[in-house]
Design a protein around this motif. Structure first.
Motif, short mmCIF file in Angstrom:
data_model
loop_
_atom_site.label_atom_id
_atom_site.label_comp_id
_atom_site.label_asym_id
_atom_site.label_seq_id
_atom_site.Cartn_x
_atom_site.Cartn_y
_atom_site.Cartn_z
N SER B 225 -75.48 -64.40 -28.83
CA SER B 225 -74.66 -65.44 -29.45
C SER B 225 -73.49 -64.82 -30.23
O SER B 225 -73.51 -63.64 -30.56
N ASN B 226 -72.48 -65.64 -30.51
CA ASN B 226 -71.30 -65.19 -31.27
C ASN B 226 -71.71 -64.55 -32.60
O ASN B 226 -71.21 -63.48 -32.97
N ASP B 227 -72.58 -65.24 -33.33
CA ASP B 227 -72.96 -64.76 -34.67
C ASP B 227 -73.76 -63.46 -34.60
O ASP B 227 -73.62 -62.59 -35.46
N GLU B 228 -74.59 -63.35 -33.56
CA GLU B 228 -75.38 -62.14 -33.38
C GLU B 228 -74.47 -60.93 -33.16
O GLU B 228 -74.64 -59.87 -33.77
N LEU B 229 -73.45 -61.10 -32.30
CA LEU B 229 -72.54 -60.00 -31.99
C LEU B 229 -71.66 -59.68 -33.20
O LEU B 229 -71.37 -58.51 -33.48
N ARG B 230 -71.27 -60.72 -33.93
CA ARG B 230 -70.44 -60.52 -35.13
C ARG B 230 -71.21 -59.68 -36.15
O ARG B 230 -70.68 -58.73 -36.73
N GLN B 231 -72.49 -60.03 -36.33
CA GLN B 231 -73.33 -59.28 -37.28
C GLN B 231 -73.47 -57.82 -36.85
O GLN B 231 -73.36 -56.90 -37.66
N ARG B 232 -73.67 -57.62 -35.55
CA ARG B 232 -73.81 -56.26 -35.01
C ARG B 232 -72.55 -55.44 -35.32
O ARG B 232 -72.63 -54.30 -35.74
N PHE B 233 -71.38 -56.09 -35.14
CA PHE B 233 -70.10 -55.42 -35.37
C PHE B 233 -69.93 -55.04 -36.84
O PHE B 233 -69.53 -53.92 -37.17
N VAL B 234 -70.27 -55.97 -37.74
CA VAL B 234 -70.15 -55.69 -39.18
C VAL B 234 -71.04 -54.50 -39.56
O VAL B 234 -70.61 -53.57 -40.25
N ASP B 235 -72.27 -54.52 -39.06
CA ASP B 235 -73.21 -53.44 -39.38
C ASP B 235 -72.71 -52.08 -38.89
O ASP B 235 -72.94 -51.05 -39.51
N ILE B 236 -72.04 -52.09 -37.74
CA ILE B 236 -71.50 -50.84 -37.18
C ILE B 236 -70.32 -50.35 -38.01
O ILE B 236 -70.15 -49.16 -38.26
N CYS B 237 -69.48 -51.30 -38.47
CA CYS B 237 -68.21 -50.92 -39.12
C CYS B 237 -68.39 -50.39 -40.54
O CYS B 237 -67.60 -49.54 -40.97
N VAL B 238 -69.37 -50.90 -41.27
CA VAL B 238 -69.48 -50.53 -42.69
C VAL B 238 -69.57 -49.01 -42.89
O VAL B 238 -68.76 -48.43 -43.62
N PRO B 239 -70.51 -48.32 -42.21
CA PRO B 239 -70.54 -46.86 -42.40
C PRO B 239 -69.31 -46.16 -41.83
O PRO B 239 -68.89 -45.12 -42.35
N GLN B 240 -68.73 -46.73 -40.77
CA GLN B 240 -67.52 -46.11 -40.19
C GLN B 240 -66.37 -46.18 -41.18
O GLN B 240 -65.56 -45.23 -41.28
N ALA B 241 -66.26 -47.28 -41.93
CA ALA B 241 -65.20 -47.42 -42.93
C ALA B 241 -65.41 -46.39 -44.05
O ALA B 241 -64.44 -45.78 -44.53
N GLU B 242 -66.68 -46.18 -44.44
CA GLU B 242 -66.97 -45.17 -45.47
C GLU B 242 -66.50 -43.80 -45.03
O GLU B 242 -65.89 -43.06 -45.80
N SER B 243 -66.80 -43.44 -43.77
CA SER B 243 -66.37 -42.13 -43.26
C SER B 243 -64.86 -42.01 -43.23
O SER B 243 -64.31 -40.92 -43.34
N LEU B 244 -64.17 -43.15 -43.06
CA LEU B 244 -62.71 -43.14 -43.05
C LEU B 244 -62.15 -42.98 -44.46
O LEU B 244 -60.98 -42.63 -44.63
N GLY B 245 -62.98 -43.27 -45.45
CA GLY B 245 -62.47 -43.30 -46.82
C GLY B 245 -61.65 -44.56 -47.08
O GLY B 245 -60.78 -44.58 -47.95
N LEU B 246 -61.93 -45.61 -46.34
CA LEU B 246 -61.23 -46.89 -46.52
C LEU B 246 -62.25 -47.97 -46.85
O LEU B 246 -63.43 -47.83 -46.56
N THR B 247 -61.76 -49.05 -47.44
CA THR B 247 -62.67 -50.16 -47.77
C THR B 247 -62.38 -51.35 -46.88
O THR B 247 -61.29 -51.49 -46.34
#
Lengths: 95, 320
Positions: B225-247
Motif C-alpha cells: 500500500s501507499n502508506d506502507e511504502l511511504r513508511q519504508r522510505f522514511v525509515d530508510i532515509c533517517v539514518p542516511q540523512a544522519e550520515s549526510l550531516g543534514l536534517t
C-alpha cells in the motif's frame, strides 16, 4: 499532427560471445539501420551486449495463447522422454 | 449476453487462476478490460514521468560544476529517456500506440508524477532529486518488478538496475556539498528541506483515499500500500540523512520503539492536490517545453521516414 507510423521492432541482444541472443524489448524506428542504432542506445548503454538483432515485430509468427493447451499437449503424456523416468539400481555409476 | 457469459467466464477463471498462482499475464492473454485500462493508465503515467523528469535535471547540465558531474548528469538524463521508452513499449503491448500516448501527455489527458512540477533552484537540487526523488521511485518500483503484467515487470527490472546509480550519484553529490564550505552545506540543507515533503507525496494519497489501490493490489499490479511504502522510505532515509550531516524538515520525526518505525508529521495534502490540479510552480512550463521539444523534432522524424520510404522504393525497383 506529426504521426510517424514508424514500425515496431523487436530487439535481441547477445550479452557475450558463446551465449544466444535474448529478447531485450522493442522500439520504433523508420528502417532497420535506425532500429539497430536506437537499440544500441536503448539496450546497451552499459555494455550489455556484443551483438544485436532487430526484427520487424510484424514478421514474428507466434503460437496463440488460446491454443496453448492443445498445441503443447503432445509433450505432456510422454514422461519417458526424461531421464528421471527410468529406475536404475543404486550403485550403478556413470549413467 | 447469455451466449457470451460462459466463454468470458472461463477466460476470466483462467486469468484469476494465473494471478492467484503468481504467474505473469502476457500481452496476448485474455484479461479483464478494467485490468488493461488500469495498466495503461499506470504505465503511461510512469512513462510520462520519466520523460518530463528529464527537464528539471537537464536544467543544470550546462552549469554542472565539473566535467565529472556533467558527464554523470548527462548519463542520468539519458537513462530517464531510456526508462520512458521501455515503459512506452510496455504500454503499447496493451494495444495503445506511441502517438496516442504522446498526444494524451501533451493535451493533459494523462498525468505524470506531480514531483516534477517543482523547480530545481540550485545545483544541490540535482543531489536532492537523486537521493530523495529517485530513492522514493526505487521504493515504489522494486515491488513492481513482481507486478502481475509481464512486460511491465520486465521493464521495471531494467529500470531498477539503472536507478541505483541515480540514487548513489545524488547522495554523493549532497555529501560533497554537506562536507564543503558553510555556504555549500547550507545549499544542500535547503535543497533537502524543499524536496523532502514532495518526495513523501510521491507515494500517493493515504490508503483510505487512494482511488485505485485496492483493485490494483487484488490484481497484484501493486504489492504494497501507499502508506506502507511511504513508511519504508522514511525509515530508510533517517539514518542516511544522519550520515549526510543534514536534517529532515520534520519536527515530529522520531523513532517509535513500539511500532518499530519512525513516526512523522502530517503531510500537506492540500498542496498535493493543488499541484495535481495543475497549479504547481512549473506545470505549464513542463508541458509547454515538452510540446515544443516534440514539435522541434518533427523535421527529424519526417526526414527519417522520407529516407526509409525512398530506400524501400529503390529496393522495390531493384527487386522488380
Amino acid at each position: 499532427m506529426t504521426s510517424t507510423d514508424w514500425p515496431l521492432w523487436e530487439v535481441f541482444v547477445r550479452s557475450r560471445r558463446g551465449l544466444s541472443h535474448t529478447h531485450a524489448g522493442s522500439l520504433h524506428a523508420p528502417d532497420a539501420e535506425m532500429a539497430l542504432r536506437n537499440a544500441r542506445d536503448l539496450y546497451t548503454r552499459r555494455s550489455e551486449g556484443v551483438s544485436i538483432w532487430v526484427v520487424p515485430s510484424a514478421s514474428i509468427t507466434a503460437s496463440s495463447p488460446d491454443e496453448k493447451d492443445p498445441f503443447f499437449e503432445p509433450a505432456a503424456d510422454k514422461p519417458y522422454r526424461h531421464p528421471t523416468f527410468y529406475d536404475i539400481p543404486e550403485g550403478v555409476r556413470h549413467l | 449476453m447469455t451466449t457470451m457469459a460462459p466463454d468470458t467466464g472461463s477466460y476470466e477463471a483462467v486469468f484469476d487462476a494465473a494471478v492467484a498462482a503468481d504467474e505473469r499475464i502476457e500481452p496476448r492473454d485474455w484479461m479483464p478490460d478494467a485490468y488493461r485500462a488500469s495498466l495503461v493508465r499506470q504505465i503511461a503515467q510512469h512513462a510520462h514521468s520519466e520523460i518530463i523528469g528529464m527537464q528539471p535535471e537537464a536544467n543544470w547540465i550546462t552549469r554542472a560544476p565539473s566535467l565529472r558531474r556533467k558527464a554523470i548528469l548527462m548519463a542520468k538524463v539519458q537513462d530517464e529517456a531510456g526508462h520512458g521508452l521501455y515503459l512506452y513499449s510496455a504500454a503499447e503491448t496493451l494495444g495503445t500506440s506511441r502517438d496516442e500516448l504522446l498526444d494524451k501527455l501533451h493535451s493533459g489527458r494523462q498525468k505524470y508524477s506531480s514531483i516534477f512540477n517543482y523547480p530545481t533552484l540550485t545545483w544541490a537540487d540535482v543531489g536532492a532529486i537523486g537521493w530523495l526523488v529517485d530513492g522514493a521511485a526505487i521504493t515504489n518500483q522494486v515491488p513492481l518488478c513482481r507486478c502481475s503484467y509481464g512486460p511491465y515487470a520486465r521493464a521495471m527490472v531494467r529500470v531498477c538496475k539503472e536507478e541505483s546509480f541515480h540514487q548513489r550519484q545524488g547522495y554523493e553529490l549532497l555529501l560533497t556539498l554537506s562536507r564543503g564550505t558553510e555556504a555549500q552545506h547550507a545549499m544542500a540543507q535547503d535543497a533537502v528541506d524543499r524536496w523532502w515533503w514532495p518526495s513523501l507525496m510521491m507515494f500517493g494519497p493515504p490508503d483510505g483515499e487512494s482511488a485505485h489501490s485496492a483493485q490494483s493490489m487484488a490484481w497484484k499490479i501493486k504489492r504494497h500500500s501507499n502508506d506502507e511504502l511511504r513508511q519504508r522510505f522514511v525509515d530508510i532515509c533517517v539514518p542516511q540523512a544522519e550520515s549526510l550531516g543534514l536534517t529532515l524538515p520534520d519536527p515530529d520525526l522520531r523513532w517509535n520503539e513500539e511500532r518499530g518505525h519512525h513516526d512523522f508529521g502530517p503531510i500537506d495534502w492540500a498542496e498535493f492536490h493543488e499541484v495535481l490540479r495543475g497549479n504547481g510552480p512549473c506545470n505549464d512550463q513542463r508541458i509547454t517545453r515538452r510540446r515544443q521539444a516534440h514539435e522541434d523534432g518533427a523535421w527529424v522524424r519526417e526526414a527519417a521516414a522520407a529516407y526509409a520510404g525512398k530506400h524501400r522504393d529503390t529496393q522495390g525497383e531493384a527487386g522488380a
